[in-house]
Motif scaffolding. Structure first.
Motif, PDB file in Angstrom:
ATOM      1  N   PRO A   6      -6.958  -3.720   9.307  1.00 21.07           N
ATOM      2  CA  PRO A   6      -6.728  -4.681   8.213  1.00 21.07           C
ATOM      3  C   PRO A   6      -5.263  -5.094   8.127  1.00 21.07           C
ATOM      4  O   PRO A   6      -4.378  -4.423   8.655  1.00 21.07           O
ATOM      5  N   ASP A   7      -5.016  -6.220   7.452  1.00 21.93           N
ATOM      6  CA  ASP A   7      -3.650  -6.680   7.213  1.00 21.93           C
ATOM      7  C   ASP A   7      -2.940  -5.744   6.237  1.00 21.93           C
ATOM      8  O   ASP A   7      -3.580  -4.999   5.493  1.00 21.93           O
ATOM      9  N   SER A   8      -1.621  -5.809   6.225  1.00 19.67           N
ATOM     10  CA  SER A   8      -0.829  -5.052   5.263  1.00 19.67           C
ATOM     11  C   SER A   8      -0.424  -5.965   4.111  1.00 19.67           C
ATOM     12  O   SER A   8      -0.343  -7.184   4.259  1.00 19.67           O
ATOM     13  N   ILE A   9      -0.160  -5.366   2.951  1.00 19.71           N
ATOM     14  CA  ILE A   9       0.290  -6.129   1.790  1.00 19.71           C
ATOM     15  C   ILE A   9       1.368  -5.343   1.064  1.00 19.71           C
ATOM     16  O   ILE A   9       1.513  -4.138   1.243  1.00 19.71           O
ATOM     17  N   VAL A  10       2.120  -6.066   0.229  1.00 16.39           N
ATOM     18  CA  VAL A  10       3.063  -5.437  -0.691  1.00 16.39           C
ATOM     19  C   VAL A  10       2.395  -5.414  -2.058  1.00 16.39           C
ATOM     20  O   VAL A  10       2.066  -6.460  -2.618  1.00 16.39           O
ATOM     21  N   LEU A  11       2.170  -4.219  -2.597  1.00 18.74           N
ATOM     22  CA  LEU A  11       1.428  -4.089  -3.839  1.00 18.74           C
ATOM     23  C   LEU A  11       2.297  -4.408  -5.047  1.00 18.74           C
ATOM     24  O   LEU A  11       3.480  -4.097  -5.090  1.00 18.74           O
ATOM     25  N   ASN A  12       1.665  -5.057  -6.029  1.00 15.54           N
ATOM     26  CA  ASN A  12       2.305  -5.372  -7.300  1.00 15.54           C
ATOM     27  C   ASN A  12       1.905  -4.292  -8.296  1.00 15.54           C
ATOM     28  O   ASN A  12       0.731  -4.168  -8.654  1.00 15.54           O
ATOM     29  N   ARG A  13       2.854  -3.502  -8.758  1.00 17.45           N
ATOM     30  CA  ARG A  13       2.549  -2.363  -9.621  1.00 17.45           C
ATOM     31  C   ARG A  13       2.076  -2.776 -11.013  1.00 17.45           C
ATOM     32  O   ARG A  13       1.639  -1.935 -11.795  1.00 17.45           O
ATOM     33  N   LYS A  14       2.164  -4.066 -11.355  1.00 15.37           N
ATOM     34  CA  LYS A  14       1.694  -4.531 -12.650  1.00 15.37           C
ATOM     35  C   LYS A  14       0.199  -4.842 -12.649  1.00 15.37           C
ATOM     36  O   LYS A  14      -0.387  -5.079 -13.694  1.00 15.37           O
ATOM     37  N   LEU A  15      -0.415  -4.859 -11.466  1.00 16.53           N
ATOM     38  CA  LEU A  15      -1.843  -5.156 -11.342  1.00 16.53           C
ATOM     39  C   LEU A  15      -2.569  -3.917 -10.846  1.00 16.53           C
ATOM     40  O   LEU A  15      -1.976  -3.069 -10.176  1.00 16.53           O
ATOM     41  N   LEU A  17      -4.161  -1.307  -8.687  1.00 14.96           N
ATOM     42  CA  LEU A  17      -3.981  -1.125  -7.249  1.00 14.96           C
ATOM     43  C   LEU A  17      -5.296  -1.248  -6.501  1.00 14.96           C
ATOM     44  O   LEU A  17      -5.354  -1.845  -5.423  1.00 14.96           O
ATOM     45  N   TRP A  18      -6.374  -0.683  -7.058  1.00 17.62           N
ATOM     46  CA  TRP A  18      -7.659  -0.737  -6.364  1.00 17.62           C
ATOM     47  C   TRP A  18      -8.099  -2.183  -6.158  1.00 17.62           C
ATOM     48  O   TRP A  18      -8.677  -2.518  -5.121  1.00 17.62           O
ATOM     49  N   TYR A  19      -7.809  -3.036  -7.159  1.00 22.66           N
ATOM     50  CA  TYR A  19      -8.220  -4.434  -7.053  1.00 22.66           C
ATOM     51  C   TYR A  19      -7.440  -5.142  -5.950  1.00 22.66           C
ATOM     52  O   TYR A  19      -8.008  -5.873  -5.138  1.00 22.66           O
ATOM     53  N   GLN A  20      -6.121  -4.935  -5.921  1.00 23.52           N
ATOM     54  CA  GLN A  20      -5.294  -5.575  -4.904  1.00 23.52           C
ATOM     55  C   GLN A  20      -5.713  -5.134  -3.505  1.00 23.52           C
ATOM     56  O   GLN A  20      -5.797  -5.948  -2.575  1.00 23.52           O
ATOM     57  N   VAL A  21      -5.999  -3.839  -3.350  1.00 25.95           N
ATOM     58  CA  VAL A  21      -6.411  -3.316  -2.046  1.00 25.95           C
ATOM     59  C   VAL A  21      -7.759  -3.893  -1.649  1.00 25.95           C
ATOM     60  O   VAL A  21      -7.963  -4.316  -0.501  1.00 25.95           O
ATOM     61  N   SER A  22      -8.703  -3.957  -2.600  1.00 27.38           N
ATOM     62  CA  SER A  22     -10.037  -4.479  -2.275  1.00 27.38           C
ATOM     63  C   SER A  22      -9.964  -5.947  -1.877  1.00 27.38           C
ATOM     64  O   SER A  22     -10.641  -6.384  -0.934  1.00 27.38           O
ATOM     65  N   GLN A  23      -9.128  -6.727  -2.572  1.00 30.89           N
ATOM     66  CA  GLN A  23      -9.026  -8.143  -2.258  1.00 30.89           C
ATOM     67  C   GLN A  23      -8.331  -8.377  -0.920  1.00 30.89           C
ATOM     68  O   GLN A  23      -8.708  -9.269  -0.151  1.00 30.89           O
ATOM     69  N   SER A  24      -7.315  -7.575  -0.621  1.00 30.18           N
ATOM     70  CA  SER A  24      -6.645  -7.700   0.673  1.00 30.18           C
ATOM     71  C   SER A  24      -7.587  -7.332   1.809  1.00 30.18           C
ATOM     72  O   SER A  24      -7.668  -8.027   2.829  1.00 30.18           O
TER      73      SER A  24
END
Length: 249
Positions: A6-15, A17-24
């Motif tokens: 999978p691609d890598s992302i920079v996580l936004n700590r204000k959102l 984390l599980w959602y950001q990871v699932s969407q990426s």
């Protein structure tokens, strides 16, 4: 067996984390090449890849499993579902990766591209330009071939010079601008409203004239506040719904 990367992302700590990871991960899965392996890395490997806990990774994977994009088998591992349906509800939570995930998973036909004079409503978005590059695409479900939406993008000319139209056949414009062109994306503003299909939209989406559609406007800004891309998309009303989640923090 080789695992899907999978691609890598920079996580936004204000959102969440599980959602950001699932969407990426969703965007990576829907944008994969047919030659890519179907097996995902282990939960532990994925958690290390994204820099999150195994518990967070497990929650992200459950989201994709509930959506039907992956299947999980005890002792065998987790696998991408090759025939998963792409026309799922869209969830907007405010991250660029969420927008990329929203736009992924459909084949796109480039109907035309060229330039347009900055007049009328375009002057609101591009007051410093005389003309912009334009791209008109028809997106279809990969499994059924059914048209799902058509999109018109208006892009700053200096960015369009670095866009290969072939990249737009499978990649969303946001992903092309960010990952291929290297555009400095700061934020994206989304507006969704109900409309009735005009003759062109009815013909392209194969729906009755004046049937309900979703009219989406997405405005992509850089850190200086300039508009990089104005996207106007018409979605079939019988194939899409939008869920907006607001972060209380």
């Amino acid at each position: 067996m080789t695992s899907f990367a999978p691609d890598s992302i920079v996580l936004n700590r204000k959102l969440p984390l599980w959602y950001q990871v699932s969407q990426s991960l969703r965007a990576s899965i829907l944008g994969r090449s047919p030659r890519d392996p179907l097996r995902l890395p282990t939960e532990e490997q994925l958690a290390e890849h994204y820099g999150v806990s195994v518990l967070t990774m497990r929650q992200a994977l459950k989201e994709l499993e509930d959506e039907g994009l992956i299947t999980r088998h005890r002792r065998r591992g987790t696998f991408i579902q090759p025939d998963a349906r792409r026309g799922t509800p869209v969830r907007l939570l405010g991250s660029v990766d969420a927008i990329v995930a929203q736009q992924s998973g459909m084949t796109a036909e480039l109907l035309d591209h060229g330039t347009a004079s900055v007049t009328g409503e375009l002057t609101e978005y591009f007051p410093d330009l005389d003309e912009v590059a334009t791209y008109h695409r028809l997106r279809s479900d990969e499994q059924t071939g059914e048209p799902t939406n058509h999109a018109r993008n208006h892009v700053r000319p200096e960015l369009a010079e670095r866009i290969d139209p072939e990249d737009l056949a499978r990649r969303p414009m946001t992903k092309v601008l960010r990952d291929v062109v290297g555009a400095d994306i700061s934020r994206i503003t989304d507006t969704v409203e109900a409309r009735l299909a005009d003759p062109e939209t009815a013909r392209l989406l194969q729906v009755p004239l004046l049937s309900p559609i979703l009219h989406y406007t997405g405005v992509t800004y850089d850190t200086a506040g300039r508009v990089l891309d104005l996207a106007v998309i018409h979605y079939r009303g019988d194939r899409f719904s939008f869920t907006v989640t607001l972060d209380a923090t």
